[in-house]
Every structure is written in structure tokens, then in C-alpha cells.
Design an enzyme around this catalytic site. Structure first.
Site, PDB file in Angstrom:
ATOM      1  N   SER A 253      -6.717  -9.622   0.398  1.00 42.09           N
ATOM      2  CA  SER A 253      -5.956  -8.659   1.196  1.00 42.09           C
ATOM      3  C   SER A 253      -6.168  -8.936   2.670  1.00 42.09           C
ATOM      4  CB  SER A 253      -6.402  -7.231   0.870  1.00 42.09           C
ATOM      5  OG  SER A 253      -5.929  -6.341   1.868  1.00 42.09           O
TER       6      SER A 253
ATOM      7  N   MET B 130       2.836   1.013   0.939  1.00 37.25           N
ATOM      8  CA  MET B 130       2.269   2.373   0.878  1.00 37.25           C
ATOM      9  C   MET B 130       3.071   3.239   1.850  1.00 37.25           C
ATOM     10  SD  MET B 130      -1.699   1.189   0.692  1.00 37.25           S
ATOM     11  CE  MET B 130      -1.298  -0.460   1.281  1.00 37.25           C
TER      12      MET B 130
ATOM     13  N   MET C 269       1.299   0.073   5.570  1.00 41.61           N
ATOM     14  CA  MET C 269       0.956   1.504   5.601  1.00 41.61           C
ATOM     15  C   MET C 269       1.787   2.226   6.661  1.00 41.61           C
ATOM     16  SD  MET C 269      -3.173   1.098   5.321  1.00 41.61           S
ATOM     17  CE  MET C 269      -3.929   0.283   3.923  1.00 41.61           C
TER      18      MET C 269
ATOM     19  N   HIS D   3       2.469  -4.882  -0.752  1.00 41.03           N
ATOM     20  CA  HIS D   3       2.114  -3.557  -1.282  1.00 41.03           C
ATOM     21  C   HIS D   3       2.588  -2.500  -0.289  1.00 41.03           C
ATOM     22  CE1 HIS D   3      -1.472  -0.666  -2.383  1.00 41.03           C
ATOM     23  NE2 HIS D   3      -0.310  -0.173  -2.707  1.00 41.03           N
TER      24      HIS D   3
ATOM     25  N   MET E 181      -4.368   1.298  -8.442  1.00 48.97           N
ATOM     26  CA  MET E 181      -5.288   1.497  -7.335  1.00 48.97           C
ATOM     27  C   MET E 181      -6.654   1.918  -7.871  1.00 48.97           C
ATOM     28  SD  MET E 181      -3.724   0.600  -4.684  1.00 48.97           S
ATOM     29  CE  MET E 181      -5.129   0.967  -3.629  1.00 48.97           C
TER      30      MET E 181
ATOM     31  N   HIS F 250      -2.234 -10.848  -0.381  1.00 45.22           N
ATOM     32  CA  HIS F 250      -1.870  -9.449  -0.568  1.00 45.22           C
ATOM     33  C   HIS F 250      -1.669  -8.813   0.802  1.00 45.22           C
ATOM     34  CE1 HIS F 250      -1.820  -5.601  -2.794  1.00 45.22           C
ATOM     35  NE2 HIS F 250      -2.525  -5.111  -1.807  1.00 45.22           N
TER      36      HIS F 250
ATOM     37  N   ASP G  40      -0.851  -5.386   2.826  1.00 39.89           N
ATOM     38  CA  ASP G  40      -0.845  -3.925   2.749  1.00 39.89           C
ATOM     39  C   ASP G  40      -0.022  -3.331   3.879  1.00 39.89           C
ATOM     40  OD1 ASP G  40      -4.124  -4.381   1.710  1.00 39.89           O
ATOM     41  OD2 ASP G  40      -2.607  -3.337   0.507  1.00 39.89           O
TER      42      ASP G  40
ATOM     43  N   ASP H 290      -6.705  -3.015  -7.280  1.00 44.88           N
ATOM     44  CA  ASP H 290      -6.754  -3.046  -5.824  1.00 44.88           C
ATOM     45  C   ASP H 290      -7.652  -1.959  -5.271  1.00 44.88           C
ATOM     46  OD1 ASP H 290      -4.090  -2.696  -3.284  1.00 44.88           O
ATOM     47  OD2 ASP H 290      -6.158  -3.413  -3.169  1.00 44.88           O
TER      48      ASP H 290
HETATM   49  C1  DX5 Z   1      -6.054  -0.114   0.384  1.00 45.68           C
HETATM   50  C2  DX5 Z   1      -5.336  -1.408   0.141  1.00 45.68           C
HETATM   51  C3  DX5 Z   1      -6.222  -2.506  -0.398  1.00 45.68           C
HETATM   52  C4  DX5 Z   1      -7.427  -2.834   0.487  1.00 45.68           C
HETATM   53  C5  DX5 Z   1      -8.442  -3.601  -0.323  1.00 45.68           C
HETATM   54  O1  DX5 Z   1      -5.163   0.903   0.529  1.00 45.68           O
HETATM   55  O2  DX5 Z   1      -4.243  -1.233  -0.739  1.00 45.68           O
HETATM   56  O3  DX5 Z   1      -5.448  -3.666  -0.635  1.00 45.68           O
HETATM   57  O4  DX5 Z   1      -7.032  -3.545   1.588  1.00 45.68           O
HETATM   58  O5  DX5 Z   1      -9.582  -3.812   0.441  1.00 45.68           O
HETATM   59  P1  DX5 Z   1     -11.044  -3.818  -0.219  1.00 45.68           P
HETATM   60  O6  DX5 Z   1     -11.066  -4.987  -1.188  1.00 45.68           O
HETATM   61  O7  DX5 Z   1     -11.937  -4.033   0.973  1.00 45.68           O
HETATM   62  O8  DX5 Z   1     -11.263  -2.522  -0.898  1.00 45.68           O
HETATM   63 ZN    ZN Z   2      -3.204  -3.117  -1.405  1.00 46.39          ZN
END
Ligand code: DX5
Ligand code: ZN
Length: 220
Positions: A12, A72, A41, A70, A141, A37, A39, A179
Site C-alpha cells: 500500500s 474509500m 480517501m 481502493h 478490511m 495498492h 488508497d 487489508d
Molecule cells: C487503510 C487502507 C490500508 C492501509 C494498510 O484504510 O485501506 O490499505 O494503508 O496499511 P497497513 O498495512 O499499515 O495497515
Molecule cells: Zn486499502
């Protein structure tokens, strides 16, 4: 029940240095891995902001990495096209917000991408059951989304087992991606229940030997 799919470790980028994202992506290539990956947000669905389509577009020409995106977001259906144009190859959207989930999954697939449905730790597997025939990926998750570096929720293992059992019973082919707080111990717990795609932020970028870390998760 183990997965029929070969394991994939997907670092990620959120856990890398945000002033050097290209180097963060290159570290994935250097570790011999194929998936990145990403993320995304919105500060609403999750209490944090990360990056947008422009980051993907600028990283796209730098590598052949598979962009596992991903979303969110409270309104992911309004951002599918910008991420497709930016180079996303798989887009996973959450089941929790109020928007046309099934139509959005159908649209992502119709545009030639892999589509995924994501669910938070507190959301039961039954919430995504009606969609399982329509997805290439189920993103489970293992932390409450919004931040990296959180502790893995062990109580989610039973949900992974349920989603894995449905896959076998119904002869479906979706991947099961985990994840949040995934490392070379918690990831193997998930693998034993049927997970096959392992998002690793902190554990990957902070590993003394990233290649060896990934090998332990892939081979274990
Ligand atoms: C959190 C993300 C994850 C996060 C994972 O909302 O969706 O992808 O970045 O990071 P670690 O492996 O540090 O928990
Ligand atoms: Zn993620």
C-alpha cells in the site's frame, strides 16, 4: 480452506514517503512484486485524505505495476471514470455508503477493469453475498479504514472463511483481498482461511528486507 489462486502481495503506497511516491512505487518493483495498492480517501467515508487520480496518472508511465485501487469514498460512482483514465486496473468500492453499488460494479467491469467489493470489519459477510457473482475481488478490511499502521482485527478471520466457503460452494473465481495490519504472521492467518491477496503498508515499507518479507507471505 486455502484459495485456488496464487498469492499476491500488494504493498500500500499510503505507507511510503508522500514526498517521494515514485520511489515508493519503484520499491515495489525492486522487491519483485507486481501489484500496487492505492488508497483513495475522501475525508467523509473515512476521517482522512490521501491522494487522487493525478497521482495515478503521473505514476502510470513509470512502471507496469497493476494498479489495485481502493476507493474509500461516500460517492465512488462519481469518480470511476477519472480513475480509469488515470490508469487504474482494478477498482474496489465499499458496500456501506448509500449509492448504486451493483450498477457501479457493472460499469467498472463493462469498462474492461476488474471490479471489487469492500466491507468494513463491522459489516457482516451477508451484506456482500448478493453481489458475489458480479465481482472479481472481495476486499475484506481487517482494520477500520482511514489509516495505516493499525492493529489487525483477528475477529475478521471467520468472515474470510465464510466468503471463502461461498466461493467454493458456488464455484466462483473472485479473489479474497485482506487489508489492514497485514504482515507475515497475520497474513498467514488470513491465507489459512482462504485469502490470496495481501495488502501490506507498514509491514512492507518498514521491512529490513522487503523481498524476503514478501516471499514469507507468498510461500507460507
Ligand atoms: C487503510 C487502507 C490500508 C492501509 C494498510 O484504510 O485501506 O490499505 O494503508 O496499511 P497497513 O498495512 O499499515 O495497515
Ligand atoms: Zn486499502
Amino acid at each position: 480452506m486455502k484459495s485456488p489462486h496464487p498469492p499476491i502481495v500488494a504493498p500500500s503506497l499510503l505507507a511510503s514517503n508522500h514526498g517521494r511516491l515514485a520511489e515508493g512505487a519503484q520499491a515495489v518493483v525492486d522487491a519483485g512484486l507486481k501489484w500496487l495498492h492505492l488508497d483513495i480517501m475522501d475525508g467523509h467515508f473515512v476521517p482522512n485524505l490521501s491522494f487522487g487520480p493525478q497521482v495515478l496518472a503521473d505514476l502510470r508511465p513509470l512502471s507496469d505495476l497493476f494498479f489495485d485501487t481502493h476507493l474509500m469514498l461516500d460517492n465512488p460512482h462519481e469518480y470511476i471514470e477519472p480513475f480509469i483514465k488515470a490508469g487504474a486496473q482494478q477498482i474496489s468500492i465499499h458496500i456501506e455508503p448509500d449509492y448504486p453499488v451493483a450498477d457501479t460494479l457493472k460499469y467498472i467491469r463493462a469498462r474492461g477493469l476488474r471490479c471489487g467489493i469492500a466491507l468494513n470489519p463491522g459489516t457482516p459477510a451477508a451484506a456482500v453475498e448478493p453481489l458475489l457473482e458480479r465481482v472479481d475481488n472481495v476486499l475484506v478490511m481487517t482494520v477500520q479504514p482511514g489509516f495505516g499502521g493499525q492493529k489487525f482485527h483477528r475477529d475478521v478471520l471467520a468472515k474470510i472463511a465464510q466468503i471463502s466457503a461461498w466461493r467454493a460452494e458456488r464455484k466462483l473465481a473472485y479473489r479474497i483481498e485482506v487489508d489492514g495490519g497485514v504482515d507475515d504472521e497475520t497474513g498467514l492467518w488470513c491465507k489459512a482461511e482462504g485469502a490470496d491477496t495481501f495488502v501490506c503498508g507498514t509491514a512492507f515499507y518498514h521491512a529490513p528486507d522487503r523481498r524476503a518479507f514478501a516471499t514469507r507471505l507468498e510461500a507460507g
